[in-house]
Design a protein around this motif. Structure first.
Motif, short mmCIF file in Angstrom:
data_model
loop_
_atom_site.label_atom_id
_atom_site.label_comp_id
_atom_site.label_asym_id
_atom_site.label_seq_id
_atom_site.Cartn_x
_atom_site.Cartn_y
_atom_site.Cartn_z
N ALA A 58 -24.34 3.91 -32.23
CA ALA A 58 -22.87 3.85 -32.23
C ALA A 58 -22.30 4.92 -31.30
N TYR A 59 -22.88 6.10 -31.30
CA TYR A 59 -22.41 7.15 -30.40
C TYR A 59 -22.66 6.77 -28.94
N ALA A 60 -23.81 6.19 -28.67
CA ALA A 60 -24.13 5.79 -27.29
C ALA A 60 -23.18 4.72 -26.80
N ARG A 61 -22.82 3.77 -27.66
CA ARG A 61 -21.86 2.73 -27.24
C ARG A 61 -20.47 3.33 -27.03
N ALA A 62 -20.06 4.25 -27.89
CA ALA A 62 -18.72 4.83 -27.79
C ALA A 62 -18.59 5.75 -26.58
N ALA A 64 -20.53 5.63 -23.65
CA ALA A 64 -21.40 5.11 -22.59
C ALA A 64 -20.97 5.65 -21.23
N ASN A 65 -19.68 5.73 -20.99
CA ASN A 65 -19.21 6.22 -19.69
C ASN A 65 -19.52 7.70 -19.51
N ASP A 66 -19.39 8.47 -20.56
CA ASP A 66 -19.67 9.91 -20.48
C ASP A 66 -21.15 10.17 -20.22
N VAL A 67 -22.00 9.38 -20.83
CA VAL A 67 -23.44 9.59 -20.70
C VAL A 67 -23.91 9.25 -19.30
N GLU A 68 -23.33 8.20 -18.70
CA GLU A 68 -23.76 7.79 -17.36
C GLU A 68 -23.40 8.83 -16.32
N ARG A 69 -22.25 9.50 -16.48
CA ARG A 69 -21.83 10.50 -15.50
C ARG A 69 -22.54 11.83 -15.68
N ALA A 70 -23.03 12.09 -16.85
CA ALA A 70 -23.68 13.37 -17.12
C ALA A 70 -25.11 13.34 -16.61
N GLY A 71 -25.65 14.50 -16.38
CA GLY A 71 -27.05 14.60 -15.99
C GLY A 71 -27.21 15.51 -14.80
#
Length: 74
Positions: A58-62, A64-71
């Protein structure tokens, strides 16, 4: 009594004969029990993330945009 005889009597009282290795077994058993308990606590945290995989999904779906830009390097 002289000081020398008092010291001799004190040394004679503290001298004992026995199995010194057997007297120290308690320290080894105590250390074993403590380390076994610490190992149990450590192993109890195995696979904790998978126990709540529905929350992680649920966190990954909510976010998703933040996770893709991070790294690194992005």
């Amino acid at each position: 009594m002289t000081l020398a005889t008092i010291i001799a009597f004190a040394a004679e009282e503290t001298e004992h004969h026995g199995n010194v290795a057997l007297e120290t077994v308690g320290f080894g058993l105590t250390a074993f029990v403590v380390f076994a308990l610490l190992a149990f606590v450590t192993l109890s945290y195995r696979n904790v993330a998978n126990r709540h995989s529905h929350k992680a999904d649920a966190y990954a779906r909510a976010h998703a945009n933040d996770v893709e830009r991070a790294g690194h390097g992005h």
